[in-house]
Design a protein around this motif. Structure first.
Motif, PDB file in Angstrom:
ATOM      1  N   THR A  65       5.832  -1.574 -10.118  1.00 59.68           N
ATOM      2  CA  THR A  65       5.896  -2.535  -9.017  1.00 59.68           C
ATOM      3  C   THR A  65       5.707  -1.827  -7.675  1.00 59.68           C
ATOM      4  OG1 THR A  65       8.290  -2.340  -9.107  1.00 59.68           O
ATOM      5  CG2 THR A  65       7.343  -4.272 -10.129  1.00 59.68           C
ATOM      6  N   ALA A  66       6.301  -0.633  -7.550  1.00 58.49           N
ATOM      7  CA  ALA A  66       6.151   0.098  -6.293  1.00 58.49           C
ATOM      8  C   ALA A  66       4.692   0.483  -6.079  1.00 58.49           C
ATOM      9  CB  ALA A  66       7.046   1.332  -6.283  1.00 58.49           C
ATOM     10  N   ILE A 151       3.441 -10.123  -9.413  1.00 56.46           N
ATOM     11  CA  ILE A 151       4.116 -10.935  -8.397  1.00 56.46           C
ATOM     12  C   ILE A 151       5.162 -10.099  -7.664  1.00 56.46           C
ATOM     13  CG2 ILE A 151       5.637 -12.915  -8.020  1.00 56.46           C
ATOM     14  CD1 ILE A 151       3.237 -14.128  -8.914  1.00 56.46           C
ATOM     15  N   ALA A 152       5.934  -9.332  -8.444  1.00 56.18           N
ATOM     16  CA  ALA A 152       6.962  -8.493  -7.830  1.00 56.18           C
ATOM     17  C   ALA A 152       6.314  -7.501  -6.874  1.00 56.18           C
ATOM     18  CB  ALA A 152       7.754  -7.758  -8.907  1.00 56.18           C
ATOM     19  N   GLY A 153       5.213  -6.896  -7.307  1.00 60.76           N
ATOM     20  CA  GLY A 153       4.524  -5.926  -6.457  1.00 60.76           C
ATOM     21  C   GLY A 153       3.989  -6.576  -5.193  1.00 60.76           C
ATOM     22  N   LEU A 154       3.478  -7.790  -5.350  1.00 56.04           N
ATOM     23  CA  LEU A 154       2.921  -8.512  -4.201  1.00 56.04           C
ATOM     24  C   LEU A 154       4.016  -8.795  -3.165  1.00 56.04           C
ATOM     25  CD1 LEU A 154       0.359  -9.836  -3.140  1.00 56.04           C
ATOM     26  CD2 LEU A 154       1.013 -11.932  -4.298  1.00 56.04           C
ATOM     27  N   ILE A 155       5.170  -9.264  -3.657  1.00 55.84           N
ATOM     28  CA  ILE A 155       6.271  -9.539  -2.733  1.00 55.84           C
ATOM     29  C   ILE A 155       6.740  -8.257  -2.058  1.00 55.84           C
ATOM     30  CG2 ILE A 155       8.682 -10.288  -2.640  1.00 55.84           C
ATOM     31  CD1 ILE A 155       7.907 -12.709  -3.776  1.00 55.84           C
ATOM     32  N   MET A 211       5.052   6.644   2.452  1.00 58.21           N
ATOM     33  CA  MET A 211       6.144   7.081   1.583  1.00 58.21           C
ATOM     34  C   MET A 211       7.441   6.366   1.923  1.00 58.21           C
ATOM     35  SD  MET A 211       5.280  11.076   1.245  1.00 58.21           S
ATOM     36  CE  MET A 211       6.760  11.508   0.355  1.00 58.21           C
ATOM     37  N   LEU A 212       7.658   6.105   3.207  1.00 57.12           N
ATOM     38  CA  LEU A 212       8.840   5.322   3.571  1.00 57.12           C
ATOM     39  C   LEU A 212       8.749   3.943   2.929  1.00 57.12           C
ATOM     40  CD1 LEU A 212       9.439   6.169   7.303  1.00 57.12           C
ATOM     41  CD2 LEU A 212      10.781   6.834   5.337  1.00 57.12           C
ATOM     42  N   GLY A 213       7.525   3.391   2.924  1.00 54.27           N
ATOM     43  CA  GLY A 213       7.315   2.115   2.260  1.00 54.27           C
ATOM     44  C   GLY A 213       7.640   2.218   0.778  1.00 54.27           C
ATOM     45  N   LEU A 214       7.219   3.323   0.179  1.00 58.13           N
ATOM     46  CA  LEU A 214       7.505   3.548  -1.235  1.00 58.13           C
ATOM     47  C   LEU A 214       9.009   3.544  -1.487  1.00 58.13           C
ATOM     48  CD1 LEU A 214       6.551   4.404  -4.091  1.00 58.13           C
ATOM     49  CD2 LEU A 214       6.678   6.765  -3.323  1.00 58.13           C
ATOM     50  N   GLY A 215       9.749   4.224  -0.598  1.00 52.58           N
ATOM     51  CA  GLY A 215      11.196   4.266  -0.740  1.00 52.58           C
ATOM     52  C   GLY A 215      11.791   2.859  -0.705  1.00 52.58           C
ATOM     53  N   ARG A 216      11.300   2.057   0.238  1.00 52.20           N
ATOM     54  CA  ARG A 216      11.746   0.673   0.324  1.00 52.20           C
ATOM     55  C   ARG A 216      11.460  -0.083  -0.966  1.00 52.20           C
ATOM     56  NH1 ARG A 216      12.691  -1.023   5.726  1.00 52.20           N
ATOM     57  NH2 ARG A 216      14.300   0.510   6.091  1.00 52.20           N
TER      58      ARG A 216
END
Lengths: 307, 291
Positions: A65-66, A151-155, A211-216
């Motif tokens: 999902t990430a 869907i999870a990835g999109l959200i 990467m910060l986005g990835l952490g989120r």
């Protein structure tokens, strides 16, 4: 004395993180000794009723999902950052910034609600068409489940967009104007200026932002719990149901309260999340900080002020 | 690097690439805003229908069938817990921010703290919830297991790095000239900080903190494990306490249409609450003399 008080407060933060860590390890112990550390991480079998806790499907679900979130979210976020800083007319810049940041004001549970009752039913036909038409691609094809990885990835992509965009904007704005003007003076078009002056200069910082986005994306719980289907198996394709580390904690903590091993397994899942996000963030912050210090002056990073 | 090779003459092709890529960036920005428009549209469409006087003035009934009641306890619970969380997080956050700016511009310790505060902003909210759960809830502190104040502690942990970080940014903007002027008059350091630096930075500090409050108000995961969910309204922070996000989360998972309807109404209320806080935050920063 005043200084000492403030210093104690600062030390408190460090102590808190250390305390977190020790406490979670301690509480995860029953499960880890029951299952074994590597077996916990890499066994593909999560079955609390049989006291089997192999978290591999959850780890995989979290990563898939990430990854989807990054693939969709980061290009769009960087594009918005570039558009806002380099192309948009001055008058619309501030309104655009505010609008993108409004995305961060919508709570996770509201995205989940919207995901379940709007996104899932509306996207199902399109996803099915995509799965049927492109089933020669890997991980595409077969029946589309209602709630699924995609869907999870999109959200998640929507949810990480504001922070990735905000930090990219910060980094891009530290590109020295000299560089940009020089490339324009040499006859570069706007896009060539972006590609040859702005992007190479801010690449490290944008990587950090991603990467910060990835952490989120890894740690996001509630929205994902609502739209991923919560099935502890590894889906064969991106439109299958799945599960993530964060979602399993939210769903099972109630039933696990009286079972030390099960609860321990959830704490262990929390520990994995904690360590993973800590590492990712530490690396990302380093990158962003270096990228910004490279600019003319040390600029303050409004880190998570908004998101 | 490609910058060293000469650019081709400005041919039609380069012009076209430029136009196309500019278009792509503009379109991507529009795409980024689509979800915002859609979320707001559906919130209004489905949420407004659920709003009524009763919706805000009755507690959830918890009945299996029939009337399900409103969200009074959830709304009040959210406000109570967020207030307490702010009372915990804001003084500590400002304190740490002050330390970093006034005493810790250099030095290893301050750098370490700064780094970890940054890193802490990225720790998932569920981890904070879990942490409070294992320490305070399982530990049975204060006589009860789940309690409103424990929810506040989880929210405070979440807010702390955000408040600290924004406080630091704002305090850095206070001109050194002001500090030096006060110090030159023989004012002790702590008075300079309290009487000169803090008042100057106050609007900015408030803005940053309110944004953190807005963020905390929407969090579900930390409250799920700490304050849980109840039907009735309570003003006793030692009891279990309802909150809007948890109420929504629970209602969404139910097969009852009335509850789903209530979830939309509650979601709209929550978003309004958050936007209102954000708006106040922005207005506060308008009054700031720092830029």
């Amino acid at each position: 004395l005043f200084r000492a008080t403030l210093m104690t407060l600062a030390a408190l933060i460090l102590a808190l993180i250390a305390f977190f860590f020790v406490y979670l390890i301690n509480k995860a112990q029953p499960a880890l000794s029951h299952q074994g550390f590597f077996s916990f991480l890499f066994t593909n079998d999560w079955n609390p009723s049989k006291e089997v806790f192999g978290a591999w499907p959850l780890v995989v679900g979290t990563l898939i999902t990430a990854a989807i979130a990054l693939v969709i979210g980061v290009p769009i976020a960087v594009a918005t950052a570039l558009f806002i800083t380099e192309l948009a007319p001055r008058r619309v810049r501030q309104p655009l910034v505010v609008l993108v940041e409004l995305l961060a004001a919508v709570p996770s549970v509201v995205y989940g609600l919207w995901g379940i009752f709007v996104l899932i039913p509306k996207l199902k036909p399109a996803s099915q068409w995509f799965a049927d038409t492109f089933d020669f691609l890997p991980f595409v094809g077969g029946n589309v489940a209602g709630p699924n990885y995609f869907i999870a990835g999109l959200i998640l992509a929507i949810m990480i967009l504001p922070i990735v965009s905000a930090i990219s904007r910060e980094v891009i704005s530290t590109v020295p104007p000299d560089l940009k003007e020089a490339s324009l003076a040499l006859g570069a078009t706007r896009w060539e200026m972006i590609r040859m002056a702005v992007l190479p200069y801010s690449r490290a910082g944008i990587t950090g932002a991603a990467m910060l986005g990835l952490g989120r994306a890894i740690g996001e719980t509630i929205a994902v719990t609502l739209v991923i289907g919560n099935s502890p198996t590894i889906g064969k394709q991106i439109f299958d149901q799945g599960y993530t580390l964060a979602a399993v904690i939210a769903n099972e903590f109630g039933e696990a309260a009286n079972d030390k091993v099960h609860a321990g397994a959830l704490f262990a899942a929390g520990l994995v999340l904690f360590v993973l996000t800590l590492l990712i963030n530490a690396a990302a912050r380093g990158l962003v900080r270096r990228a910004e210090n490279k600019g003319t002056k040390v600029k303050a990073v409004p880190g998570g002020t908004v998101a | 690097m490609s910058a060293t090779t000469a650019l081709a003459p400005l041919t039609g092709r380069r012009r076209t690439t430029d136009k196309v890529m500019r278009g792509v960036l503009a379109v991507a920005t529009l795409i980024a805003l689509i979800p915002l428009v859609l979320v707001i549209y559906y919130l209004l469409k489905k949420g407004l229908g659920a709003w009524s006087w009763d919706f805000f003035t009755t507690d959830p009934t918890g009945n299996f069938l029939g009337d399900q009641g409103g969200v009074k306890s959830a709304l009040l619970g959210t406000i109570e817990m967020v207030l307490l969380a702010s009372l915990i997080a804001i003084p500590i956050g400002w304190g740490v921010g002050l330390y970093l700016v006034e005493f810790g511009r250099k030095g290893r310790f301050a750098a370490t703290v700064r780094y970890f505060v940054d890193v802490m902003t990225g720790v998932p909210s569920i981890v904070f919830g879990l942490f409070v759960y294992v320490t305070l809830v399982l530990g049975g502190w204060g006589g009860s297991s789940f309690a409103g104040w424990k929810g506040s502690v989880a929210l405070a942990l979440l807010m702390l790095p955000v408040v600290t970080r924004s406080a630091e940014v704002v305090l850095l903007l206070v001109p050194d000239g002001l500090r030096e002027a006060a110090l030159a008059l023989g004012t002790p350091r702590w008075r300079v900080t309290m009487k000169v630096v803090l008042p100057t930075a106050l609007p900015g500090l408030i803005t940053g903190s309110l944004l953190a409050v807005a963020r905390a108000a929407g969090e579900t995961a930390p409250l799920l494990f700490t304050a849980t969910i109840v039907n009735g309204t309570t003003f006793n922070l030692g009891d279990r306490m309802n909150s809007l996000p948890v109420q929504i989360f629970t209602d969404v998972g139910s097969p009852n249409d009335q509850l789903v309807q209530r979830a939309w109404g509650a979601a709209l209320a929550l978003v309004c609450l958050i936007l209102l806080t954000t708006l106040v935050a922005r207005l506060a920063s308008r009054r700031s003399r720092l830029s």
